[in-house]
Design a protein around this motif. Structure first.
Motif, PDB file in Angstrom:
ATOM      1  N   GLU A 232       0.815  -1.208   0.000  1.00 32.28           N
ATOM      2  CA  GLU A 232       0.000   0.000   0.000  1.00 32.28           C
ATOM      3  C   GLU A 232       0.845   1.253   0.000  1.00 32.28           C
ATOM      4  O   GLU A 232       0.518   2.240  -0.658  1.00 32.28           O
ATOM      5  CB  GLU A 232      -0.949  -0.014   1.197  1.00 32.28           C
ATOM      6  CG  GLU A 232      -1.876   1.202   1.260  1.00 32.28           C
ATOM      7  CD  GLU A 232      -2.837   1.149   2.414  1.00 32.28           C
ATOM      8  OE1 GLU A 232      -2.825   2.106   3.210  1.00 32.28           O
ATOM      9  OE2 GLU A 232      -3.586   0.163   2.506  1.00 32.28           O
ATOM     10  N   ASN A 236       0.590   4.166  -2.611  1.00 36.06           N
ATOM     11  CA  ASN A 236       0.263   5.498  -2.109  1.00 36.06           C
ATOM     12  C   ASN A 236       1.274   6.525  -2.604  1.00 36.06           C
ATOM     13  O   ASN A 236       0.922   7.649  -2.983  1.00 36.06           O
ATOM     14  CB  ASN A 236       0.220   5.450  -0.581  1.00 36.06           C
ATOM     15  CG  ASN A 236      -0.346   6.734  -0.002  1.00 36.06           C
ATOM     16  OD1 ASN A 236      -1.469   7.102  -0.275  1.00 36.06           O
ATOM     17  ND2 ASN A 236       0.463   7.444   0.795  1.00 36.06           N
ATOM     18  N   PRO A 272      -5.936   4.371  -1.010  1.00 33.38           N
ATOM     19  CA  PRO A 272      -5.576   4.364   0.423  1.00 33.38           C
ATOM     20  C   PRO A 272      -6.359   5.435   1.171  1.00 33.38           C
ATOM     21  O   PRO A 272      -6.613   6.533   0.656  1.00 33.38           O
ATOM     22  CB  PRO A 272      -4.074   4.662   0.397  1.00 33.38           C
ATOM     23  CG  PRO A 272      -3.623   4.212  -0.970  1.00 33.38           C
ATOM     24  CD  PRO A 272      -4.758   4.490  -1.877  1.00 33.38           C
TER      25      PRO A 272
END
Length: 1554
Positions: A232, A236, A272
């Motif tokens: 993630e 991101n 996210p």
């Protein structure tokens, strides 16, 4: 399991290269081919062993390895790329390792790029192992050279299989891509800035922009196919980098790539949580700023709301609105985007998978967003609320209590729009309630902010209005109307209509209500004087006031009523709405007609106040503003198709009202009509007035006519189609392409000549000429406007009575005071105040013609003036003005100085000159008022126009045709020069017909050429020769062309090109007619000297088509020369005159000799004989008597075998023919007369020949149309006509009795007088005309109510003369008939009723003038001087019309024959002679056959050509052109003697020996 080739590779390099090589081989699944295996055995031990490829791979490999020159390595790498793609190699890793060092940054770019391309090829053709992939990735990612990025990216794309496989480097690739995005976004920005600084207009992408776009696409694919492989934080970081690009860029493509990435991330992964607010902010901003990507943005948000992040997404949107930022425009865009997205979520269907959203929560967020104090945001919020209120699904879940918040928002926004206004009242939308929803759509038009904010308030008012309509509660309605009057500024149109209707139905504006005057003033102030109100609503207030006026006028106090009506005109000068102004003017028109003199003067004064005066000219600022305000909508469009819905400028509306007043009062009040006429003339003559207003005034003024009793009348059509065509103002037919420009006949020899000064100078009269200024000069920068075209649809604003006014007449100066007495009729003393003064109108026209003006005005005057001036009666008091106008036009034509105007690009000054010539032609009818010098100036202008301007030759020829009849003396003076000009322009085919028609008409006017000299006559003959030669040559060339249409294709050819097949034959017929008529016009003693020249022209010009004989027309013409050179005897056959009784001693013999039939009828006892010579041009009879010196030899008695001695013949008919024709040397068979058999066939042939007319015959109908007649039956019922008609018919010819007449009557009964007792007949030596006059034929309504006996004659006449006294235009098909091709329409220049035409004095024929116009059946070209209307005096009318009818009849015969040859009677007779020769098998020569020597009687006209040489057209033209104009004048004709051509021509010249 490795294949066998791997086991043989034992001598290769060791280390990491060997390991990588072997690992690579383990991954290959395809076995090497036997051929490849065999090839590998030939490698050296020190080189790599591989399989496949061409035999020279070892050399290429050695060339590729380090140590070789860089160019050689680049070339080897390029070849290996091809080999790798074409062959299955087993050592790709070794090849790459050999070239890997070429990536060194120190190497040239070509080397680095070649290495990258080779690596890409090796990757594509192999299946690298994980270690190989990592090795390749590190090489690609670590390469530092930006110049090689495109190849670097391609290598990475190949390594990842277009983003689908990131195995071995999934932890590193996103950071690499983020870094690349940052680098290349910066490079793309630099490129864009550089392009902007250079102000470059190129649209090609720079290298940085291209690399960035390819990189973004690759990044999107990486995330799409490998999202699950990334952490993630990596995603991101990459997302933040892309969001940063969105915030910084202004490029739509960058935002598109970013939105695509976000949408892919939402679809195949997730956003996210910590980045969601930033992502929503970017999406909101993109939705607002890039409207083209709104659908893409909404798709991303919708997908986000369908995910588990839906609740958080909505919260973020609301938080965005509830905590607005005022710092940057970007933040405002995010706020507006949040409003848009929440609106779509609110209106979205839950069936689409989107979450439900609370109405009250959204409204609360909207209310919080108002603190941003942003006008555009307020507009978006208002539109969102409007959309929600118009959604039935949304409002079905909203209670009435929840309306408070949105309505409060609307009120707040309405206040803000008032505060932000520039001091003006709030403008409400004029959109109807039914379209309110569309008005609140997502419009981003920044100019509609105020109206958009106020739209929601309108919805609430409409809601209350709907409640009133639905419940129909009077109490509720009264309360609502009271509320509406308090907030009238915000009322929509429908609510305002409801208020007005309520006032009307409750009679609050009528005297029955105590406050009726106050209520009227209130309505006027609330709705009529509010300029923001629509015209329809304001007009409804005027309608209510008008109804009140109509109701109470005559029963209420007049002053109070007038005060009420005049109050609506208080602000008329400030009115800006054309529709409202038109309504005000209509009321003024009605009031002016109803009111007394005082009221009329007040109303007219109000309207006249709009007319600008010359004193206003210096106030240019005021003038400019007024003109800008009054700019007509019609002038903004290229056409006037929507004129019915367009009011034009304000002055145009006022002028339209003045025209209405004139139309309504011209039959009821002379004073009012005369006063309005003055105001209309002022508008037309005001140079600073609006163009459309001047045109409106001129539309009326140009339609004013005067009848025979000087009474004023109006006409619907100005009959100016031809003039409009010349200036390209004709309306284009629907379905056809247009202007294209109007086709015009162009004279190729019409070059401009040096300027000439006028031979007659005229002092300018001191007329009141308006001051011309810069306001009238055309502005070249403005687009051209078209305000009118012909014909005009509804040229006048309302229907009018087309009858003559019983009270309004044209003004005429009274007689001098010394001539007035008590016996002077009162009608001779006219008051100016009660008459139409056409002189004032002429004072407006003359400066326009003299100096020019705006093209719309100038062209309108040029097109319509000629038709109006043809109504002489209307201008009876304008003689000084007419003379002034003539002087202006003549001066312009003499000096070639046409006024400078803003001509359209498709027109030239020559087109203006054409119209001026037509205008000057019309002025000929005023010739009795011109001095001799002025008349000569007119003729001179036409003479100069023959050659001065392009396309002016044709109208000048037509004008000169009129001058021959109307101005004979001045025309005679210039006639020699005119003929010279005509001889110079004869090469133009466009004027051939017109020149010949002019010469044909001139030949019948001997008084004009009494002073002609030999060069003048030769000029005429020369023109005819040139046209004969040209026509025959052109026809012959066309027939010899491949693919020339045959007989079966003739109809198609005529349909496509009707003039092409008809005009040449008509030209030929006219040319021969000119030769004949002009030769016969010569004095008998002068004719012989022209014979050699004429015969020369006929023979040389005839041998153009390689025929062995001269054609029939030339033979007939030469025969005519032989007949009339020394005689003016009658050409008609008189038959064989028998001077003695038939007996056994009477013998008749007939011989065929050349083109003659010679008959000798003789008494063989006495020797008396009768000689008859039948020739194509006529038949002659001669009496012969044989005289002998010894009387005893005149008779012999025969007694043998007889009881009684009988006389014996002593002479035979053959004796006569031998004495006349025989010669010693005439031994050739072709030169001898041929004796015809003495049988019945010969006699029958002679009888048939004698019945063939000698002259051409034409039958022409004459029809009288009485006053008001327009139907066939009533026209044919006429048994008599007017006095002038009778005078005209009398002048057409001679009155002959029909009974037992021997004249050809064209089908009229000559036995029982069933077609009348008399007819009109005219003839000359070559033509006969019988006129079928319908009024001279009997009318029997009991037995023939349809008058079929009349129609059977005129219905079969090709040409009809229509004497139209009906006062209305005559339609061509009024009397339909199959064979009527041409109508010649004669109309009096001033309309005259039945009673008026009866008492006319025959002595007034010189003072009467008539309009003559030619009407043709479709498909027939305009070939007459009357193709455009001509004005002819009654004195010249019969001769002029007869000549028109004769030429038209000739053309109609050609047309009826399908464009074939026109066979004259002479040719018919010649053909009969030739047929008789063929039947008798008379010998013919192979050349141009005639007798070798001239003969006394009946000799042939075609000599033998003893040589095989033919005389071609080229020879003739070369011979004529070499002598120039001398050939046309006959000079040098004797210079070719002794030659072959001269010998032939001399044999034709019978004048040498006769």
């Amino acid at each position: 399991m490795p294949h066998s080739g791997d086991q043989q590779d034992t001598k290769g390099p060791t280390g990491i290269a060997g390991v990588l090589r072997n690992l690579g081989r383990l991954n290959r699944s395809h076995p090497a081919s036997p051929a490849a295996t065999t090839a590998n055995h030939g490698f050296r031990a020190s080189g790599p062993e591989y399989f496949g490829g061409p035999p020279n791979n070892d050399l290429l490999f050695a060339q590729l390895k380090a140590g070789s020159p860089i160019p050689d390595r680049i070339a080897a790498a390029a070849q290996f790329r091809t080999i790798v793609a074409d062959y299955a190699l087993s050592s790709l890793t070794e090849i790459w390792l050999a070239a890997q060092d070429m990536l060194d940054p120190q190497n040239p770019p070509d080397a680095r790029q070649a290495a990258l391309k080779l690596m890409t090829a090796c990757i594509k053709q192999s299946e690298p192992s994980s270690l190989d992939r990592l090795h390749y990735y590190r090489i690609i990612s670590s390469h530092p050279c930006l110049d090689d990025f495109d190849d670097q990216l391609l290598a990475l794309v190949a390594l990842t299989n277009s983003g689908k496989n990131v195995t071995s480097f999934e932890k590193d690739i996103l950071s690499l891509l983020a870094k690349w995005i940052r680098v290349w976004f910066r490079e793309a920005g630099h490129a864009r800035q550089a392009r902007k600084r250079e102000n470059s207009s190129t649209v090609a992408l720079s290298a940085g922009e291209f690399n960035f776009s390819q990189l973004m696409k690759f990044v999107t694919d990486i995330v799409k196919f490998n999202h699950s492989a990334f952490e993630e934080r990596q995603v991101n970081a990459l997302l933040l980098e892309i969001l940063s690009v969105c915030r910084k860029t202004t490029n739509r493509a960058d935002i598109q790539y970013s939105l695509t990435f976000i949408d892919v991330l939402i679809t195949y992964g997730y956003i996210p949580r910590q980045t969601l607010p930033q992502c929503i902010e970017v999406l909101c901003g993109a939705y607002t700023t890039v409207t083209e990507l709104s659908d893409s943005t909404w798709s991303a948000v919708a997908n986000l709301c369908r995910s588990y992040m839906a609740h958080n997404t909505i919260l973020v949107l609301r938080e965005t609105l509830e905590a607005p930022s005022k710092k940057s425009p970007r933040a405002n865009n995010s706020l507006r985007g949040a409003v848009y997205l929440l609106e779509r979520l609110l209106l979205a269907n839950e069936a689409d998978g989107l979450p439900a959203i609370q109405f009250s929560a959204v409204m609360a967020s909207f209310r919080a967003a108002l603190s941003a104090n942003n006008a555009r945001l307020d507009v978006d919020i208002v539109k969102a609320i409007s959309s929600a209120f118009h959604s039935e699904e949304v409002m079905s879940h909203v209670s009435f209590d929840e309306w408070a918040v949105p309505l409060g928002i609307l009120v707040e926004c309405s206040k803000r729009t008032t505060e932000r206004a520039d001091g003006t009242k709030l403008e409400t939308s004029n959109t109807p309630a039914s379209a309110a929803l569309s008005a609140s759509a997502h419009s981003r038009d920044k100019d509609n902010i105020g109206s958009a904010i106020s739209s929601t308030l309108l919805q609430m008012i409409i809601l209350l209005e709907g409640q009133c309509i639905a419940h129909k509660d009077p109490t509720l309605t009264e309360s609502v109307v009271e509320f509406f009057t308090c907030v009238h500024g915000h009322l929509p149109d429908s609510a305002a209509d409801m208020v007005i209707e309520y006032y009307a139905t409750e009679h609050l504006c009528y005297p029955s209500c105590p406050d009726w005057m106050s209520n009227i003033r209130a309505l006027l102030n609330m709705f009529f004087k509010s300029k923001i109100r629509p015209a329809r609503l304001r007009i409804s207030v005027l309608t209510l006031v008008k109804d009140v006026y109509e109701t109470i006028k005559g029963v209420w106090d007049e002053d109070e009523v007038h005060s009420m009506v005049l109050s609506i005109f208080d602000d008329i000068r400030e009115e800006t709405d054309g529709k409202v102004l038109d309504a005000l003017v209509r009321i003024a028109v009605d009031v002016a007609g109803d009111g007394n003199k005082t009221m009329f003067d007040k109303v007219v004064g109000i309207l006249a106040g709009f007319i600008p005066t010359e004193e206003q000219l210096p106030d240019q600022a005021h003038l400019s503003s007024r003109k800008q305000d009054r700019t007509p909508n019609a002038t903004r469009a290229p056409s006037i198709a929507s004129q019915a819905h367009n009011y034009g400028s304000h002055l145009n509306i006022i002028t339209t009202g003045l025209v209405r007043i004139f139309i309504r009062n011209m039959h009821t009040s002379a004073r009012k009509a005369a006063r309005i006429f003055l105001e209309i003339v002022k508008v037309a003559g005001c140079v600073i007035a609006d163009t459309d207003a001047r045109l409106t005034a001129m539309r009326l003024l140009f339609r004013i006519r005067s009848d025979a009793e000087n009474a004023i009348l109006l006409v619907e059509s100005t009959e100016s189609e031809s003039m409009a065509n010349f200036l390209g103002r004709l309306t284009k037919p629907e379905g056809k392409e247009g202007n294209a420009a109007v086709q015009k006949e162009e004279d190729t020899h019409s070059n401009s000549l040096p300027n000439r000064s006028s031979s007659v100078s005229q002092p300018l009269l001191p007329f009141r000429t308006p001051i011309r200024s810069i306001a009238e000069r055309p502005d070249a920068k403005q687009p051209r406007l078209t305000l009118w075209s012909y014909p005009e649809k509804r040229p006048l604003p309302e229907h009018f009575n087309d009858q003559s006014s019983p009270i309004l007449v044209t003004y005429k100066d009274p007689p001098p005071a010394e001539q007035l007495n008590e016996n002077t009729p009162p009608e001779k003393i006219l008051q100016k105040e009660n008459c139409v003064r056409m002189s004032l109108w002429m004072e407006v026209i003359i400066p326009i013609i003299q100096k020019g003006t705006d093209w719309e005005i100038y062209s309108y005057v040029l097109v319509n003036l000629s038709s109006q001036l043809s109504n002489k009666t209307a201008f009876r008091n304008c003689i000084p003005h007419i003379r002034h106008l003539r002087a202006c036009i003549c001066d312009q034509l003499h000096t070639n100085k046409i006024p400078n105007t803003d001509l359209p690009p498709e027109l030239r000054k020559a087109d203006i000159a054409v119209v001026l010539i037509h205008l000057l032609t019309t002025l000929i009818c005023y010739h009795e008022h011109f001095a001799r010098s002025e008349q000569e100036a007119i003729v001179k202008a036409f003479q100069l126009g023959l050659h001065s301007w392009q396309r002016t030759a044709k109208p000048c020829i037509h004008a000169l045709s009129v001058c021959c009849y109307e101005l004979p003396m001045p025309t005679s003076k210039f006639l020699s020069g005119i003929l010279t000009k005509l001889s110079q322009i004869i090469t133009s085919s466009a004027v051939s017909v017109h020149i010949l028609e002019f010469l044909s008409a001139l030949a019948r006017l001997p008084n004009l050429y009494t002073n002609f000299t030999e060069p003048d006559f030769r000029n005429v003959f020369g023109i005819a020769f040139r046209y004969i030669q040209h026509t025959k040559e052109t026809t012959a060339q066309q027939m010899q062309r491949p693919g020339y249409p045959g007989r079966m294709q003739k109809d198609t050819l005529d349909a496509l090109h009707p003039e092409q097949s008809q005009l040449p034959q008509y030209v030929l017929a006219l040319a021969y007619n000119v030769l004949t008529t002009w030769f016969l016009s010569l004095k008998l003693c002068e004719r012989a000297k022209y014979v050699p020249w004429i015969t020369r022209g006929l023979v040389l010009g005839d041998n153009t088509n390689s025929k062995d004989y001269i054609d029939e027309q030339s033979q007939a013409c030469i025969d005519m020369l032989q007949r009339f050179t020394y005689s003016d005897s009658e050409a008609k056959p008189s038959g064989v005159r028998t001077g003695f009784q038939d007996s056994a001693y009477i013998q008749t013999r007939n011989w065929l000799n050349g083109m003659s039939i010679i008959s000798v009828r003789m008494n063989t006892l006495t020797g008396d004989a009768e000689l008859t010579v039948r020739k194509p041009s006529g038949t002659s009879s001669y009496r012969l008597a044989l005289r002998s010196s010894d009387p005893s030899t005149t008779q012999t008695l025969v007694t043998v075998g007889l009881d009684k001695p009988q006389p014996y013949p002593f002479v035979m008919p053959s004796h006569i023919i031998l004495q006349l024709l025989a010669s010693v040397g005439a031994t050739s068979e072709s030169c001898r007369p041929v004796l015809l058999p003495d049988d019945s066939r010969t006699q029958l042939a002679l009888d048939v020949f004698d019945r063939i007319p000698v002259v051409d015959f034409h039958k022409i109908g004459v029809v009288y149309v009485g006053a008001g007649q327009s139907q066939e039956q009533e026209i044919l019922h006429n048994a008599m006509g007017s006095t002038d008609y009778t005078e005209f018919v009398t002048g057409l010819g001679n009155l002959i009795p029909l009974k037992d007449t021997k004249i050809n009557t064209g089908g009229l009964d000559t036995e029982f007088n069933s077609d009348g007792e008399f007819a009109i007949f005219w003839s000359d030596r070559v033509t006969e005309i019988i006129f079928h006059v319908t009024t001279m034929m009997p009318v029997n309504l009991d037995y023939d109510p349809q008058c079929t006996m009349k129609k059977r004659h005129i219905g079969n006449d090709f040409v009809n003369i229509i004497f139209n006294n009906s006062g209305i235009p005559y339609a061509f098909d009024t009397i339909p008939a199959q064979f009527n091709f041409v109508n010649i329409i004669i109309s009096p220049e001033a309309r005259a009723g039945f009673v008026t035409t009866r008492p006319k004095n025959y002595s007034d024929v010189d003072k009467e003038f008539y309009r003559v116009e030619l009407q043709c059946k479709p498909g027939i070209p305009a070939i007459s001087p009357a193709a455009e209307t001509k004005v002819i005096s009654g004195k010249s009318l019969p001769a002029f019309v007869r000549n028109l009818a004769l030429n038209a009849s000739v053309f109609a015969h050609v047309h009826n024959e399908g464009g074939g040859e026109h066979i004259s009677m002479w040719r018919h007779r010649l053909r009969h002679i030739n047929k008789l020769r063929e039947r008798t098998s008379a010998p013919l020569s192979t050349g141009l056959t005639t007798a070798a020597s001239p003969t006394a009687i009946g000799g042939s006209s075609s000599p033998v050509i003893t040589t095989s040489r033919r005389i071609s057209t080229a020879t003739v033209l070369s011979e004529l052109s070499s002598r120039g104009s001398a050939a046309l004048n006959g000079d040098g004709l004797q210079q070719d003697g002794g030659g072959e051509v001269e010998s032939i021509l001399n044999s034709f010249d019978f004048s040498r020996w006769s």
